[in-house]
Design an enzyme around this catalytic site. Structure first.
Site, PDB file in Angstrom:
ATOM      1  N   PHE A   1      33.985  -9.465  17.589  1.00  0.00           N
ATOM      2  CA  PHE A   1      34.180  -8.016  17.654  1.00  0.00           C
ATOM      3  C   PHE A   1      34.403  -7.630  19.111  1.00  0.00           C
ATOM      4  CE2 PHE A   1      33.253  -3.613  18.301  1.00  0.00           C
ATOM      5  CZ  PHE A   1      33.941  -3.015  17.258  1.00  0.00           C
TER       6      PHE A   1
ATOM      7  N   ASP B   1      32.675 -11.245  26.901  1.00  0.00           N
ATOM      8  CA  ASP B   1      32.492  -9.857  26.486  1.00  0.00           C
ATOM      9  C   ASP B   1      30.991  -9.612  26.364  1.00  0.00           C
ATOM     10  OD1 ASP B   1      32.168  -7.445  25.230  1.00  0.00           O
ATOM     11  OD2 ASP B   1      33.809  -7.733  23.799  1.00  0.00           O
TER      12      ASP B   1
ATOM     13  N   LYS C   1      28.929   0.152  27.185  1.00  0.00           N
ATOM     14  CA  LYS C   1      27.725   0.624  26.501  1.00  0.00           C
ATOM     15  C   LYS C   1      26.593   1.037  27.455  1.00  0.00           C
ATOM     16  CE  LYS C   1      28.759  -0.973  21.962  1.00  0.00           C
ATOM     17  NZ  LYS C   1      29.437  -2.163  21.456  1.00  0.00           N
TER      18      LYS C   1
HETATM   19  C1  LIG Z   1      30.921  -2.144  21.149  1.00  0.00           C
HETATM   20  C2  LIG Z   1      31.663  -3.355  21.579  1.00  0.00           C
HETATM   21  C3  LIG Z   1      32.985  -3.270  22.048  1.00  0.00           C
HETATM   22  C4  LIG Z   1      33.794  -1.999  22.035  1.00  0.00           C
HETATM   23  O1  LIG Z   1      33.246  -0.981  22.780  1.00  0.00           O
HETATM   24  P1  LIG Z   1      33.732   0.540  22.530  1.00  0.00           P
HETATM   25  O2  LIG Z   1      33.073   1.303  23.621  1.00  0.00           O
HETATM   26  O3  LIG Z   1      33.238   0.919  21.168  1.00  0.00           O
HETATM   27  O4  LIG Z   1      35.209   0.537  22.606  1.00  0.00           O
HETATM   28  C5  LIG Z   1      33.583  -4.437  22.501  1.00  0.00           C
HETATM   29  N1  LIG Z   1      32.932  -5.610  22.486  1.00  0.00           N
HETATM   30  C6  LIG Z   1      31.670  -5.728  22.030  1.00  0.00           C
HETATM   31  C7  LIG Z   1      31.003  -7.051  22.053  1.00  0.00           C
HETATM   32  C8  LIG Z   1      30.995  -4.610  21.543  1.00  0.00           C
HETATM   33  O5  LIG Z   1      29.764  -4.737  21.052  1.00  0.00           O
END
Ligand SMILES: *Cc1c(COP(=O)(O)O)cnc(C)c1O
Length: 399
Positions: free
Chosen positions: A140, A225, A254
């Protein structure tokens, strides 16, 4: 207005691209939130780990108000007095050399993809338009067209084509598969250190070390990520530290704002970001002074309030507590730091029913992938808070 009326409004006028629990929150403080009917809940999701510093963290709030009174947005056409200090503090904290600030997590991912493609052509010598990026099954990374182009979740992709080419999918946790997938045109491997949305999937021990070595051997950029796993969530500042490695590009978002504001960043350990020249990439709000001031305060709170250590020790305590649940339909309790999950077997009737019951008992959790409940409270949680939570979780999940 009561909860019912707010829910009707949302459902009538809003797109139905979410299926939230029916709790209408109006206030938050630390690990607690209150709904419009005055009921109090413990937040065990933390907005997918964006509110690591706790709801309405007073220090971040003060920084936000202070900055909002002075200056909020200049665009990057001009400089501002918050950007440089944020860069320096981020680099010192994470041992990075360069920062590129954006807003959402998906934008940080998109930025990394653009940077490594350009690096591939300009530095590695990949023929024009042939760059390949390797990603993992059940990843994700966000919701834009390019990012869902390499999603393996049909709900994320169905009906949204045509997709962006240039991605190759391998199994998560399988370092040999990475080595086998690399070609002379591979520019990067993009991976989550722990797959969050997939259900807190932890790779085998040594995986990230192997991945690091393989990327080095083949001149492939390692992009981690850490948008969900970073900034204290797993009991380290960055989850890569659990295996003592350093990515070439690290993506954070985040909790970089403690939930006050969308702030994300690409951190670069090599000179990959150096390939981007003026005018080639940008964002109106990226790096704005309000975002920078909020991020600086959010990082300061993580460090000075001991939240990373708290996630490590109390995460372990919480996990041991969850392991006491006596239910043959539980397949596994797993996690690292305060990123925890309970997985039910397929015949348990789904995790949603448990989330509904936990909500009625005063705990807000969200199921992921039908059978998994994630427990990821704000990192300001105390041992007493966890005891309070376990007193409610254990009987409900034991049924
Ligand atoms: C939440 C998340 C994203 C995307 O972040 P947004 O601010 O919602 O665009 C990308 N990678 C990971 C691992 C995430 O948990």
């Amino acid at each position: 207005m009561k909860s019912d009326q707010f829910i009707l409004l949302e459902d009538e006028y809003g797109a139905h691209n979410y299926k939230p629990l029916d709790v209408v929150i109006e206030r938050g403080e630390g690990v607690w939130v209150w709904d419009v009917d005055g009921r109090k809940y413990m937040d065990c999701l933390s907005a997918y780990s964006a509110v690591n510093q706790g709801h309405c963290n007073p220090k971040i709030m003060a920084a936000m108000f202070e900055q909002a009174r002075r200056l909020t947005l200049t665009s990057r056409a001009f400089r501002n007095d918050q950007l440089g200090p944020l860069y320096k503090e981020l680099c010192e904290l994470t041992n990075s050399h360069k920062v590129l600030p954006m807003n959402s997590g998906a934008e940080a991912v998109e930025t990394a993809i653009k940077a490594v493609r350009k690096w591939g052509y300009q530095v590695k010598g990949v023929p024009e338009d042939k760059a390949e990026i390797i990603v993992c099954r059940n990843n994700f990374h966000g919701r834009t067209i390019t990012i869902v182009s390499f999603s393996t979740d049909p709900t994320s992709t169905a009906g949204f084509g045509p997709f962006t080419p240039g991605f190759k999918v391998i199994d998560f946790g399988d370092a040999a598969a990475l080595e086998a997938a690399i070609t002379k045109n591979t520019v990067a491997f993009l991976v989550e250190p722990i797959q969050g949305e997939a259900g807190v999937v932890i790779p085998p021990k040594g995986y990230l070390k192997d991945v690091r070595r393989i990327c080095d051997e083949h001149n492939v950029v390692l992009i981690l990520d850490e948008i969900q796993t970073g900034l204290g969530r797993t009991g380290k500042l960055l989850a890569e530290e659990h295996e003592g490695i350093e990515a070439d590009l690290t993506l954070i978002g985040k909790a970089l704002s403690g939930g006050f504001y969308p702030v994300s960043a690409v951190l670069s350990n090599t000179e990959v970001l150096g390939v981007l020249k003026p005018g080639e990439h940008g964002s109106t709000f990226g790096g704005n002074p309000l975002a920078c001031a909020v991020a600086r305060a959010a990082l300061k709170v993580l460090k000075e309030d001991g939240l990373i250590e708290n996630a490590a020790t109390l995460g372990e305590y919480f996990k041991e507590g969850l392991k006491k649940i006596d239910n043959p339909k539980i397949k596994e309790v797993r996690g690292r730091g305060l990123l925890l999950a309970v997985e039910f077997s397929d015949d348990a009737g789904g995790a949603r029913q448990y989330c509904e019951r936990l909500k009625d008992a005063g705990l807000l959790c969200k199921e992921t992938h039908e059978t998994i409940i994630r427990f990821a409270p704000p990192l300001v949680i105390t041992k007493d808070n966890i005891d309070w939570a376990l007193e409610r979780i254990i009987p409900i999940l034991s049924e």
